[in-house]
Motif scaffolding. Structure first.
Motif, mmCIF file in Angstrom:
data_model
loop_
_atom_site.group_PDB
_atom_site.id
_atom_site.type_symbol
_atom_site.label_atom_id
_atom_site.label_comp_id
_atom_site.label_asym_id
_atom_site.label_seq_id
_atom_site.Cartn_x
_atom_site.Cartn_y
_atom_site.Cartn_z
ATOM 1 N N ALA A 2 0.808 -1.214 0.000
ATOM 2 C CA ALA A 2 0.000 0.000 0.000
ATOM 3 C C ALA A 2 0.844 1.268 0.000
ATOM 4 C CB ALA A 2 -0.934 -0.004 1.207
ATOM 5 N N ALA A 3 1.914 1.298 0.798
ATOM 6 C CA ALA A 3 2.731 2.509 0.907
ATOM 7 C C ALA A 3 4.181 2.109 1.152
ATOM 8 C CB ALA A 3 2.231 3.413 2.023
ATOM 9 N N ALA A 4 5.015 2.237 0.151
ATOM 10 C CA ALA A 4 6.419 1.875 0.290
ATOM 11 C C ALA A 4 7.087 2.734 1.348
ATOM 12 C CB ALA A 4 7.155 2.049 -1.046
ATOM 13 N N GLY A 5 7.905 2.085 2.193
ATOM 14 C CA GLY A 5 8.596 2.822 3.238
ATOM 15 C C GLY A 5 7.692 3.250 4.365
ATOM 16 N N SER A 6 6.554 2.561 4.531
ATOM 17 C CA SER A 6 5.608 2.956 5.582
ATOM 18 C C SER A 6 6.218 2.839 6.967
ATOM 19 C CB SER A 6 4.340 2.104 5.504
ATOM 20 O OG SER A 6 4.654 0.727 5.646
ATOM 21 N N ASN A 7 7.221 1.970 7.106
ATOM 22 C CA ASN A 7 7.908 1.831 8.394
ATOM 23 C C ASN A 7 9.297 2.457 8.358
ATOM 24 O OD1 ASN A 7 8.973 0.018 6.634
ATOM 25 N ND2 ASN A 7 9.100 -1.693 8.073
ATOM 26 N N GLY A 8 9.480 3.387 7.440
ATOM 27 C CA GLY A 8 10.780 4.052 7.321
ATOM 28 C C GLY A 8 10.785 4.947 6.100
ATOM 29 N N TYR A 42 11.742 4.727 1.735
ATOM 30 C CA TYR A 42 12.144 3.907 0.596
ATOM 31 C C TYR A 42 13.174 4.683 -0.217
ATOM 32 C CZ TYR A 42 11.946 0.699 -3.327
ATOM 33 O OH TYR A 42 12.283 -0.214 -4.295
ATOM 34 N N PHE A 43 14.352 4.080 -0.391
ATOM 35 C CA PHE A 43 15.449 4.764 -1.074
ATOM 36 C C PHE A 43 15.645 4.239 -2.484
ATOM 37 C CE2 PHE A 43 16.534 5.238 3.430
ATOM 38 C CZ PHE A 43 16.728 6.619 3.496
ATOM 39 N N SER A 44 16.012 5.145 -3.364
ATOM 40 C CA SER A 44 16.370 4.796 -4.730
ATOM 41 C C SER A 44 17.390 5.820 -5.222
ATOM 42 C CB SER A 44 15.135 4.801 -5.637
ATOM 43 O OG SER A 44 14.565 6.101 -5.692
ATOM 44 N N PHE A 45 17.951 5.553 -6.401
ATOM 45 C CA PHE A 45 18.789 6.553 -7.054
ATOM 46 C C PHE A 45 17.956 7.284 -8.093
ATOM 47 C CE2 PHE A 45 22.867 4.157 -6.011
ATOM 48 C CZ PHE A 45 23.346 5.159 -5.176
ATOM 49 N N GLU A 95 12.076 9.865 -2.780
ATOM 50 C CA GLU A 95 10.878 10.418 -3.398
ATOM 51 C C GLU A 95 9.779 9.387 -3.627
ATOM 52 O OE1 GLU A 95 12.468 12.228 -6.889
ATOM 53 O OE2 GLU A 95 13.590 13.744 -5.751
ATOM 54 N N LEU A 96 10.138 8.096 -3.644
ATOM 55 C CA LEU A 96 9.135 7.059 -3.874
ATOM 56 C C LEU A 96 8.441 6.620 -2.577
ATOM 57 C CD1 LEU A 96 11.068 4.862 -6.461
ATOM 58 C CD2 LEU A 96 9.315 6.587 -6.908
ATOM 59 N N PHE A 139 4.740 2.513 -8.228
ATOM 60 C CA PHE A 139 6.036 2.236 -8.853
ATOM 61 C C PHE A 139 6.326 0.744 -8.790
ATOM 62 C CE2 PHE A 139 7.420 2.459 -4.450
ATOM 63 C CZ PHE A 139 8.503 1.590 -4.372
ATOM 64 N N VAL A 140 7.223 0.325 -9.679
ATOM 65 C CA VAL A 140 7.565 -1.091 -9.801
ATOM 66 C C VAL A 140 9.072 -1.222 -9.999
ATOM 67 C CG1 VAL A 140 7.005 -3.274 -10.925
ATOM 68 C CG2 VAL A 140 5.429 -1.327 -11.116
ATOM 69 N N PRO A 141 9.812 -1.774 -9.036
ATOM 70 C CA PRO A 141 11.239 -2.052 -9.264
ATOM 71 C C PRO A 141 11.386 -3.390 -9.985
ATOM 72 C CG PRO A 141 10.660 -2.544 -6.987
ATOM 73 C CD PRO A 141 9.394 -2.091 -7.662
ATOM 74 N N LEU A 142 12.219 -3.407 -11.020
ATOM 75 C CA LEU A 142 12.481 -4.635 -11.772
ATOM 76 C C LEU A 142 13.928 -5.063 -11.569
ATOM 77 C CD1 LEU A 142 10.622 -3.858 -15.131
ATOM 78 C CD2 LEU A 142 9.803 -5.194 -13.182
ATOM 79 N N ALA A 143 14.140 -6.364 -11.523
ATOM 80 C CA ALA A 143 15.485 -6.892 -11.287
ATOM 81 C C ALA A 143 16.439 -6.422 -12.380
ATOM 82 C CB ALA A 143 15.442 -8.418 -11.234
ATOM 83 N N GLY A 144 17.631 -6.002 -11.957
ATOM 84 C CA GLY A 144 18.629 -5.520 -12.907
ATOM 85 C C GLY A 144 19.504 -6.633 -13.446
ATOM 86 N N VAL A 145 20.519 -6.232 -14.179
ATOM 87 C CA VAL A 145 21.421 -7.174 -14.848
ATOM 88 C C VAL A 145 22.341 -7.837 -13.833
ATOM 89 C CG1 VAL A 145 23.312 -7.368 -16.501
ATOM 90 C CG2 VAL A 145 21.350 -5.894 -17.001
ATOM 91 N N THR A 146 22.409 -9.164 -13.896
ATOM 92 C CA THR A 146 23.366 -9.934 -13.097
ATOM 93 C C THR A 146 24.019 -10.969 -13.993
ATOM 94 O OG1 THR A 146 21.566 -11.422 -12.403
ATOM 95 C CG2 THR A 146 22.155 -9.650 -10.887
ATOM 96 N N ASP A 147 25.206 -11.441 -13.580
ATOM 97 C CA ASP A 147 25.894 -12.452 -14.378
ATOM 98 C C ASP A 147 25.472 -13.848 -13.945
ATOM 99 O OD1 ASP A 147 27.303 -13.096 -12.038
ATOM 100 O OD2 ASP A 147 28.961 -11.749 -12.547
#
Length: 345
Positions: free
Chosen positions: A79-85, A87-90, A116-117, A161-169
């Motif tokens: 419902a609310a990202a970071g509701s207990n703190g 939410y960090f992003s770049f 901001e998210l 918002f939706v975070p998607l998994a980034g590139v990994t080897d």
């Protein structure tokens, strides 16, 4: 027939089986039985709760094949990202630098740690089996989360918002993490994910991550190339979300540099195209050769017993009701005269 419905305690063994499937990144199901149970219990409590404002609620939906009585997919929304703190992003920034003495002016791409998210509603944990990959049922599962928000707007924020998994080897390493996060956390990417648990709202993010803008040209080439790129397994989710109206480019994940898509609800197709209709009963399957049939995602209008399916029916724009078969009504737990939400697929 497939139905999207809230998770139940009886689904935990099926979720464990899904969680055992190799899935990169951290934006998926938790891996241990205890954490899966906690996620399920949070969802059950959230659906049952009377909510005035979005807070710590989390909603987990499953895609079930009714014919096989099998769980084949999951999708969640918080419902609310970071509701207990927080939410960090770049945030992707452009810094203008000018030297009048040298008559030089140029722009520099920089990453700025931001919160901001925080307070946005977060979509996560999207997964479907190989057989359902790329099908209308996959689209239904992704969209059902937003249909729930249409049914119960007071439970969610106006922005998502939706975070998607980034590139990994192949070994699970992240070039973006190796170039940046490792310098401050002094641990491998997978170790950081296990230690921090994938949380983007921990105090230690503030304690250890750089507070000043990171100049992207100073990062290694492979780290720059990974920024904003999705892991191949996330392409289906990316395509569904961008078709819905989500946009990338503004934010990336602080760990693996994966893209973070975001949007206001008024720019999303599910919100702008949602039609509220009364249920009528279709006596038999319509003759599709006689009357053009369109495919709709249809959900119940109940926030406490939310369910969604795909069905075919004539265009609903000029109709006050939607004709549903008895089978569809049973799957949705609705009856003639009830209100449903319809969104064309």
């Amino acid at each position: 027939m497939y139905v999207v419905r809230p998770v139940e305690l009886a689904d935990i063994p099926a979720l464990e089986a899904l969680a055992a499937v190799p899935m990169p990144g951290v934006h998926t199901l938790p891996k241990t039985r205890e954490k899966i149970r906690a996620m399920v219990e949070l969802s059950i409590a959230s659906f049952a709760a009377q909510v005035d404002l979005p807070s710590e609620e989390g909603y987990l939906l499953v895609l079930e094949s009714l014919d096989e009585k099998k769980i084949v997919g999951t999708a969640a929304m918080y419902a609310a990202a970071g509701s207990n703190g927080t939410y960090f992003s770049f945030r992707n920034d452009v810094i203008q630098q000018v030297s009048r003495d040298l008559n030089i002016s140029h722009s520099v791409h920089a990453l700025t740690l931001c919160s901001e998210l925080t307070g946005y509603s977060q979509l996560s944990s999207f997964y479907v089996g190989e057989r359902e990959h790329g099908t209308a049922e996959a689209a239904l599962l992704s969209r059902a989360r937003l249909m729930l928000a249409v049914v119960a707007p007071h439970r969610f924020a106006d922005r998502f918002f939706v975070p998607l998994a980034g590139v990994t080897d192949s070994d699970g390493g992240s070039p973006f993490w190796d170039a940046l996060g490792r310098k401050f956390f002094q641990m491998d990417f997978l170790d950081a994910e296990r230690t921090i648990g994938g949380a983007r709202n921990r105090t230690l993010i503030v304690e250890l991550m750089p507070h000043y803008p990171v100049y992207v040209p100073l990062l290694p080439g492979d780290a720059q190339a990974a920024m904003g790129q999705i892991h191949p397994s996330g392409e289906l989710a990316f395509n569904l979300l961008t078709a819905e109206g989500f946009e990338a480019d503004d934010y990336i994940d602080i760990f693996d540099g994966g893209p973070i898509l975001q949007a206001h609800k008024n720019s999303l197709r599910t919100f702008t195209g949602a039609l509220q209709r009364r249920v009528s009963t279709s006596a038999e399957q319509p003759d599709r050769g006689r009357e053009p049939q369109l495919r709709y995602a249809v959900s119940s209008g109940s926030e406490h017993d939310f369910r969604a399916v795909i069905t075919h029916c004539p265009a609903l724009d000029a109709q006050l009701s939607v004709a549903l078969s008895v089978e569809v009504q049973e799957a949705l737990h609705v009856a003639e005269g009830d209100t449903v939400i319809c969104v064309r697929i």
